[in-house]
Design an enzyme around this catalytic site. Structure first.
Site, PDB file in Angstrom:
ATOM      1  N   GLU A 179       7.709 -14.751 -20.269  1.00  0.00           N
ATOM      2  CA  GLU A 179       7.422 -13.338 -20.041  1.00  0.00           C
ATOM      3  C   GLU A 179       6.254 -12.875 -20.915  1.00  0.00           C
ATOM      4  OE1 GLU A 179       7.964 -11.227 -17.918  1.00  0.00           O
ATOM      5  OE2 GLU A 179       7.757  -9.272 -18.867  1.00  0.00           O
ATOM      6  N   ASN A 233       1.094  -0.221   6.114  1.00  0.00           N
ATOM      7  CA  ASN A 233       1.518  -1.008   4.962  1.00  0.00           C
ATOM      8  C   ASN A 233       2.146  -2.281   5.526  1.00  0.00           C
ATOM      9  OD1 ASN A 233       2.395  -1.868   2.540  1.00  0.00           O
ATOM     10  ND2 ASN A 233       4.014  -0.343   2.277  1.00  0.00           N
ATOM     11  N   GLY A 234       1.735  -3.464   5.040  1.00  0.00           N
ATOM     12  CA  GLY A 234       2.312  -4.712   5.559  1.00  0.00           C
ATOM     13  C   GLY A 234       1.225  -5.602   6.124  1.00  0.00           C
ATOM     14  N   LYS A 263       2.711 -11.305 -19.507  1.00  0.00           N
ATOM     15  CA  LYS A 263       2.189  -9.992 -19.926  1.00  0.00           C
ATOM     16  C   LYS A 263       0.728 -10.127 -20.382  1.00  0.00           C
ATOM     17  CE  LYS A 263       4.941  -7.248 -18.752  1.00  0.00           C
ATOM     18  NZ  LYS A 263       5.698  -7.995 -17.962  1.00  0.00           N
ATOM     19  N   TRP A 298      -3.961  -1.904  -1.153  1.00  0.00           N
ATOM     20  CA  TRP A 298      -4.078  -3.125  -1.939  1.00  0.00           C
ATOM     21  C   TRP A 298      -4.468  -4.184  -0.923  1.00  0.00           C
ATOM     22  CZ3 TRP A 298      -1.812  -7.978  -2.111  1.00  0.00           C
ATOM     23  CH2 TRP A 298      -2.043  -8.703  -3.290  1.00  0.00           C
ATOM     24  N   LYS A 302       2.121  -2.086  -8.441  1.00  0.00           N
ATOM     25  CA  LYS A 302       3.461  -1.992  -9.022  1.00  0.00           C
ATOM     26  C   LYS A 302       4.531  -2.518  -8.074  1.00  0.00           C
ATOM     27  CE  LYS A 302       6.326  -0.570 -12.235  1.00  0.00           C
ATOM     28  NZ  LYS A 302       6.419  -1.525 -13.365  1.00  0.00           N
ATOM     29  N   HIS A 337       4.532 -33.625 -23.850  1.00  0.00           N
ATOM     30  CA  HIS A 337       4.468 -34.279 -22.535  1.00  0.00           C
ATOM     31  C   HIS A 337       3.235 -33.850 -21.736  1.00  0.00           C
ATOM     32  CE1 HIS A 337       8.353 -35.936 -23.405  1.00  0.00           C
ATOM     33  NE2 HIS A 337       8.721 -34.737 -23.812  1.00  0.00           N
ATOM     34  N   ARG A 382       1.299   1.433  -5.980  1.00  0.00           N
ATOM     35  CA  ARG A 382       1.452   0.471  -4.887  1.00  0.00           C
ATOM     36  C   ARG A 382       0.131  -0.207  -4.525  1.00  0.00           C
ATOM     37  NH1 ARG A 382       6.415   1.911  -1.826  1.00  0.00           N
ATOM     38  NH2 ARG A 382       5.671   0.476  -0.256  1.00  0.00           N
ATOM     39  N   GLU A 428      -1.588 -10.704 -17.272  1.00  0.00           N
ATOM     40  CA  GLU A 428      -1.814  -9.595 -16.348  1.00  0.00           C
ATOM     41  C   GLU A 428      -2.535  -8.420 -16.994  1.00  0.00           C
ATOM     42  OE1 GLU A 428       2.807  -8.039 -16.332  1.00  0.00           O
ATOM     43  OE2 GLU A 428       1.526  -7.468 -14.681  1.00  0.00           O
ATOM     44  N   CYS A 439       0.872  -1.160   0.000  1.00  0.00           N
ATOM     45  CA  CYS A 439       0.000   0.000   0.000  1.00  0.00           C
ATOM     46  C   CYS A 439       0.908   1.207   0.000  1.00  0.00           C
ATOM     47  CB  CYS A 439      -0.857   0.020   1.258  1.00  0.00           C
ATOM     48  SG  CYS A 439      -1.678  -1.540   1.577  1.00  0.00           S
TER      49      CYS A 439
HETATM   50  C1  F6R Z   1       4.920  -8.059 -14.226  1.00  0.00           C
HETATM   51  C2  F6R Z   1       5.619  -7.401 -13.149  1.00  0.00           C
HETATM   52  C3  F6R Z   1       5.853  -8.173 -11.902  1.00  0.00           C
HETATM   53  C4  F6R Z   1       7.165  -7.731 -11.240  1.00  0.00           C
HETATM   54  C5  F6R Z   1       7.319  -8.409  -9.870  1.00  0.00           C
HETATM   55  C6  F6R Z   1       8.629  -8.049  -9.221  1.00  0.00           C
HETATM   56  O1  F6R Z   1       4.810  -7.224 -15.348  1.00  0.00           O
HETATM   57  O2  F6R Z   1       5.972  -6.263 -13.242  1.00  0.00           O
HETATM   58  O3  F6R Z   1       5.834  -9.545 -12.127  1.00  0.00           O
HETATM   59  O4  F6R Z   1       8.238  -8.062 -12.062  1.00  0.00           O
HETATM   60  O5  F6R Z   1       6.263  -8.024  -9.057  1.00  0.00           O
HETATM   61  O6  F6R Z   1       8.729  -6.677  -9.023  1.00  0.00           O
HETATM   62  P1  F6R Z   1      10.132  -5.994  -8.808  1.00  0.00           P
HETATM   63  O7  F6R Z   1      10.877  -6.105 -10.095  1.00  0.00           O
HETATM   64  O8  F6R Z   1       9.810  -4.570  -8.464  1.00  0.00           O
HETATM   65  O9  F6R Z   1      10.820  -6.733  -7.698  1.00  0.00           O
END
Ligand code: F6R
Length: 606
Positions: free
Chosen positions: A478, A98-99, A482, A74, A601, A501, A27, A485, A2
């Site tokens: 990856e 936060n936490g 993408k 969050w 994020k 498999h 956040r 998400e 958060c």
């Molecule tokens: C996906 C994404 C997340 C971050 C993950 C780690 O697009 O951005 O999977 O890569 O939450 O975040 P960081 O890099 O900030 O440790």
């Protein structure tokens, strides 16, 4: 996971708190709230959803004061709703958190027995009631110390009080917290980013510490309540990155920034005159390193996986990757010959930080690859390699992933050279090829239209697959992440050779499948795997590179050919169509691209 902001000023603070909360939405963005002290009374406003909603409520119903706290949430305990939004206030105190408080259920039972009435389903509310209880018979500092001793788990707190109208209390255990200094006002923030529009002078609380933020001074205390001094640091300001420019979303802007972010990063690390990589002054003897462990979460973990392939190819070092949330709880064999590399855009990810902390406690050599150089992970590692891509605002990581790949590749090359696994000439050639990357990435972005066209089918799909072998496998993972998400479409990344498999059973008529097949040693094998998918009804989007021999497009749904580049560097180019694919699929569905549902994020809870 958060965001916290606190301001103690002699001017009205609500507007400034709201602006800072908007910046902190990376956040968490499922609910928001503000509490200010107005004429000696705690005035709290909260709502479900975005800060924009909060702003509309406050606009109609002004609650301004010159001291206040704000929060974006969050949800971890209790649904996103107005009642569960922070702050959580009693008549005497108001708390943002936060936490996670791990013993909240037990504490709540005791507090209910003592007559406290709870309004929310959150773990945070126990903090409000605990301090309210302690303040009945103790001074402020003693109450804070007693309250902190009762809490288990990780937290960053901001607290204001009816009876101490010139103090905001900040406290940290596990989750980061920063204090900022301004003229005649001081601030509290869950990170320095939250404070950037107000000040570039900050101090960071360490675990167990707390502080009293007054208008003209800040007092810091350790976990025993003894006064301590903190260093004041200057942080960089990068305000232009928070502007979308001509783009509809930050994500689109950040994808298109990649030729420049890669160029800036190369500028920082490549000494063109001596054709050398400026990764120097290691705090350890490189010859002692025999194994490398790469650790991260999500996209950052995928860049670790990519680096594993490079390190195996270019060095004799043993290499392993680990997902931080798994690593931190396993019985790890720590060896002096190991180098631990932590990859994190934010530098605040709770699991990655905990993994770093574990390695530090076991006296391991640690290196972090981060975007935010003022972050907790950067501050606590022995050696830091920044990715220099500027703030990344879109929740889905794009330019940071590319930056992580680049720095991991540079580190691999440097270690290969230092361990005499590559000739000076070959080393120089590889460095020169890297300098071509920005232009090649720019050219690759020209496929945008074709990808946009292909994305329509992905946005309508029930599920999809991303296949690749060798260097293309981590990028397939990856690409699938993408799409999940952003478009909320189920997507699986798989090594192409693994399809028979089990996963091949998932292929049905019309299912869109991305096959990544550069002209490398796996090309023919991947193309055979692709044919197996096509013959079971899969609709294949093939991504390869340009070549003189034409790819047979028989039964192929679509084909995208990116620039030609060495096998090792192909992952940099292949990433672009996959980012664009997810972006346009989500755009076609009208999703909130920069803030996908249920995500944030910076993941500061485990
Ligand atoms: C996906 C994404 C997340 C971050 C993950 C780690 O697009 O951005 O999977 O890569 O939450 O975040 P960081 O890099 O900030 O440790």
């Amino acid at each position: 996971m958060c965001g916290i902001i606190g301001i103690n000023s002699n001017k009205p603070v609500t507007g400034v708190i709201l602006n800072s909360l908007k910046k902190l939405e990376y956040r968490g963005y499922d609910s928001a709230g503000v509490a200010t002290l107005v004429n000696g009374i705690i005035n709290e406003t909260k709502c479900e959803g975005r800060v924009e909603n909060l702003e509309n409520i406050i606009f109609k119903n002004k609650n301004d004061g010159s001291l206040g706290i704000g929060h974006v949430r969050w949800a971890t305990h209790g649904q996103p709703s107005e009642v569960n939004a922070h702050p959580h206030s009693s008549e005497k105190v108001s708390v943002v958190h936060n936490g996670i408080i791990e013993n909240s259920t037990l504490l709540k039972k005791h507090l209910i027995r003592a007559g406290h009435v709870f309004k929310s389903q959150t773990d945070t509310e126990v903090i409000t009631h605990l301090i309210t209880e302690y303040l009945k018979n103790n001074d402020l500092k003693t109450s804070i110390l007693k309250m902190l001793k009762r809490l288990h788990g990780s937290f960053a707190l901001g607290i204001i009080f009816k009876d101490f109208p010139d103090i905001i209390v900040g406290a940290r255990r596990g989750s980061p917290l920063a204090v900022g200094y301004g003229p005649n006002e001081n601030y509290l923030g869950s990170d320095s980013y939250a404070l950037k529009s107000m000040t570039n002078k900050v101090s960071y609380l360490d675990d167990g510490e707390f502080c009293f933020i007054k208008k003209k001074e800040v007092q810091f205390f350790n976990s025993d309540g003894n006064k301590i001094n903190k260093q004041v640091l200057e942080v960089s300001s990068d305000d232009q990155s928070y502007d979308k420019g001509n783009f509809k979303h930050f994500m689109a802007k950040e994808i298109h920034e990649q030729p420049n972010t890669i160029k800036s990063c190369l500028k920082e690390y490549i000494d063109k005159i001596n054709n050398e990589i400026n990764i120097i002054n290691f705090p350890w003897n490189n010859k002692e390193i025999k194994n490398i462990k790469l650790i991260g979460c999500g996209t950052a973990y995928h860049s670790c996986l990519m680096a594993k392939y490079w390190i195996e190819q270019l060095t004799d070092l043993e290499v392993e990757t680990d997902i931080a949330s798994e690593f931190r709880y396993r019985k790890n064999k720590f060896k002096n010959s190991q180098l631990y590399v932590f990859v994190s855009q934010s530098g605040e990810t709770a699991d990655t930080y905990a993994a770093l902390d574990l390695c530090k406690k076991n006296k391991m050599k640690t290196c972090s690859i981060v975007n935010v150089v003022e972050s907790s992970i950067a501050r606590d590692s022995d050696y830091v390699l920044p990715i220099h891509c500027g703030p990344e605002v879109g929740v889905a990581s794009t330019k940071a992933f590319m930056g992580q790949l680049l720095v991991l590749y540079l580190l691999t090359l440097k270690l290969s050279f230092l361990h005499d696994k590559i000739s000076k000439e070959n080393y120089g050639l590889k460095i020169s090829s890297l300098l071509e990357l920005p232009k090649l990435i720019e050219n690759t972005l020209k496929i945008e239209r074709d990808i946009q066209e292909a994305s329509k089918d992905f946005s309508k799909a029930k599920g999809s697959m991303f296949l690749g072998r060798g260097y293309s496998f981590p990028i397939a993972l990856e690409g699938a992440l993408k799409l999940k998400e952003l478009a909320y479409v189920h997507a699986e990344g798989y090594p192409a050779g693994e399809m028979k498999h089990g996963p091949l059973a998932l292929i049905e008529n019309g299912m869109p499948v991305v096959v990544i097949a550069p002209r490398d040693k796996f090309y023919n094998k991947t193309i055979s795997n692709m044919q197996e998918v096509i013959s079971r009804g899969g609709k294949v989007l093939l991504i390869s590179n340009k070549s003189t021999d034409e790819i047979s497009s028989e039964n192929l749904w679509k084909k995208i050919q990116v620039e030609t580049i060495s096998d090792e560097l192909f992952p940099f180019l292949i990433t672009i169509p996959l980012q664009l694919l997810a972006y346009y699929a989500a755009n076609a569905l009208g999703h909130d691209i920069d803030k996908p549902r249920n995500l944030a994020k910076s993941v500061t809870v485990e």
